[in-house]
Design an enzyme around this catalytic site. Structure first.
Site, PDB file in Angstrom:
ATOM      1  N   HIS A 130      36.055  46.670  39.976  1.00 39.20           N
ATOM      2  CA  HIS A 130      34.950  46.966  40.894  1.00 39.20           C
ATOM      3  C   HIS A 130      34.813  45.726  41.770  1.00 39.20           C
ATOM      4  O   HIS A 130      34.620  44.618  41.251  1.00 39.20           O
ATOM      5  CB  HIS A 130      33.668  47.201  40.081  1.00 39.20           C
ATOM      6  CG  HIS A 130      32.475  47.589  40.889  1.00 39.20           C
ATOM      7  ND1 HIS A 130      31.343  48.067  40.292  1.00 39.20           N
ATOM      8  CD2 HIS A 130      32.205  47.574  42.217  1.00 39.20           C
ATOM      9  CE1 HIS A 130      30.426  48.332  41.208  1.00 39.20           C
ATOM     10  NE2 HIS A 130      30.936  48.034  42.388  1.00 39.20           N
ATOM     11  N   GLN A 178      37.906  37.993  43.577  1.00 40.94           N
ATOM     12  CA  GLN A 178      39.209  38.174  42.937  1.00 40.94           C
ATOM     13  C   GLN A 178      39.595  39.631  43.192  1.00 40.94           C
ATOM     14  O   GLN A 178      39.087  40.536  42.549  1.00 40.94           O
ATOM     15  CB  GLN A 178      39.117  37.855  41.447  1.00 40.94           C
ATOM     16  CG  GLN A 178      38.748  36.390  41.212  1.00 40.94           C
ATOM     17  CD  GLN A 178      38.245  36.151  39.812  1.00 40.94           C
ATOM     18  OE1 GLN A 178      37.245  36.731  39.414  1.00 40.94           O
ATOM     19  NE2 GLN A 178      38.931  35.291  39.079  1.00 40.94           N
ATOM     20  N   HIS A 222      33.679  42.679  43.529  1.00 42.48           N
ATOM     21  CA  HIS A 222      32.500  41.850  43.315  1.00 42.48           C
ATOM     22  C   HIS A 222      32.763  40.440  43.813  1.00 42.48           C
ATOM     23  O   HIS A 222      33.877  39.940  43.741  1.00 42.48           O
ATOM     24  CB  HIS A 222      32.045  41.837  41.851  1.00 42.48           C
ATOM     25  CG  HIS A 222      33.076  41.409  40.868  1.00 42.48           C
ATOM     26  ND1 HIS A 222      34.109  42.223  40.457  1.00 42.48           N
ATOM     27  CD2 HIS A 222      33.224  40.241  40.185  1.00 42.48           C
ATOM     28  CE1 HIS A 222      34.850  41.584  39.564  1.00 42.48           C
ATOM     29  NE2 HIS A 222      34.336  40.385  39.393  1.00 42.48           N
ATOM     30  N   GLN A 260      40.790  39.509  38.659  1.00 40.22           N
ATOM     31  CA  GLN A 260      39.666  40.450  38.586  1.00 40.22           C
ATOM     32  C   GLN A 260      39.638  41.097  37.201  1.00 40.22           C
ATOM     33  O   GLN A 260      40.616  41.696  36.774  1.00 40.22           O
ATOM     34  CB  GLN A 260      39.824  41.514  39.671  1.00 40.22           C
ATOM     35  CG  GLN A 260      38.692  42.496  39.737  1.00 40.22           C
ATOM     36  CD  GLN A 260      38.984  43.624  40.722  1.00 40.22           C
ATOM     37  OE1 GLN A 260      40.036  44.240  40.661  1.00 40.22           O
ATOM     38  NE2 GLN A 260      38.058  43.853  41.625  1.00 40.22           N
TER      39      GLN A 260
END
Length: 173
Positions: free
Chosen positions: A94, A83, A96, A90
């Protein structure tokens, strides 16, 4: 052991695999058993912020972790999702990558996993706040009618991380 961050959160003991630029960690509120994350060490919010080396390492790490997680959790397929930014769902700024092992009939509808990924219940900041006050939890497949997933305890996450770390070290990657 050096400190590892997921956004602003210290996640060092939840980490079960490390590469040059990336790491894999267990999830505080997995959508399904085996749901893990792969992140770059450098805390950046968007894919466009990563270097070419970081991107290459991130995806090689996703490939290695995916093989082990799918095997350990007896997955028949995987959801692999990023995302990229808050409007994409998200919840932590950060980069991921979610790796989610899938099995036949694990959710009512195959694509329900995307609704779960984008649910307000997936908010990691709230999860980490709740984690501080939780002593015991259950672990079951989510029901979209009841998205109240309780964060796992640190001990549960550490145990899973240790088990996955052992499996990763034995895998021929």
């Amino acid at each position: 052991m050096s400190i590892i961050y997921f956004g602003q959160f210290v996640v060092t003991r939840q980490v079960f695999y490390k590469s040059r630029y990336s790491y894999a960690l267990v999830n505080v509120k997995p959508l399904l058993p085996g749901h893990v994350l792969v992140c770059p060490y450098r805390v950046v919010p968007r894919m466009k912020d990563l270097t070419t080396e970081e991107i290459a390492d991130l995806f090689v790490t996703v490939q290695k972790v995916s093989e082990v997680v799918e095997n350990v959790y007896k997955g028949q397929s995987l959801n692999i999702a990023i995302q990229d930014g808050p409007l994409a769902g998200q919840s932590v700024p950060h980069v991921h990558c979610h790796i989610i092992p899938r099995r036949l009939n694990d959710l009512q509808n195959v694509d329900d996993v995307y609704q779960l990924l984008n649910s307000k219940d997936a908010d990691i900041e709230l999860s980490f706040q709740q984690l501080k006050s939780i002593n015991t939890v259950g672990f079951s497949s989510p029901d979209l009618q009841d998205l109240e997933r309780t964060p796992r305890t640190e001990e549960e996450m550490w145990a899973e991380a240790e088990m996955l770390q052992a499996k990763m070290s034995k895998a021929s990657l």
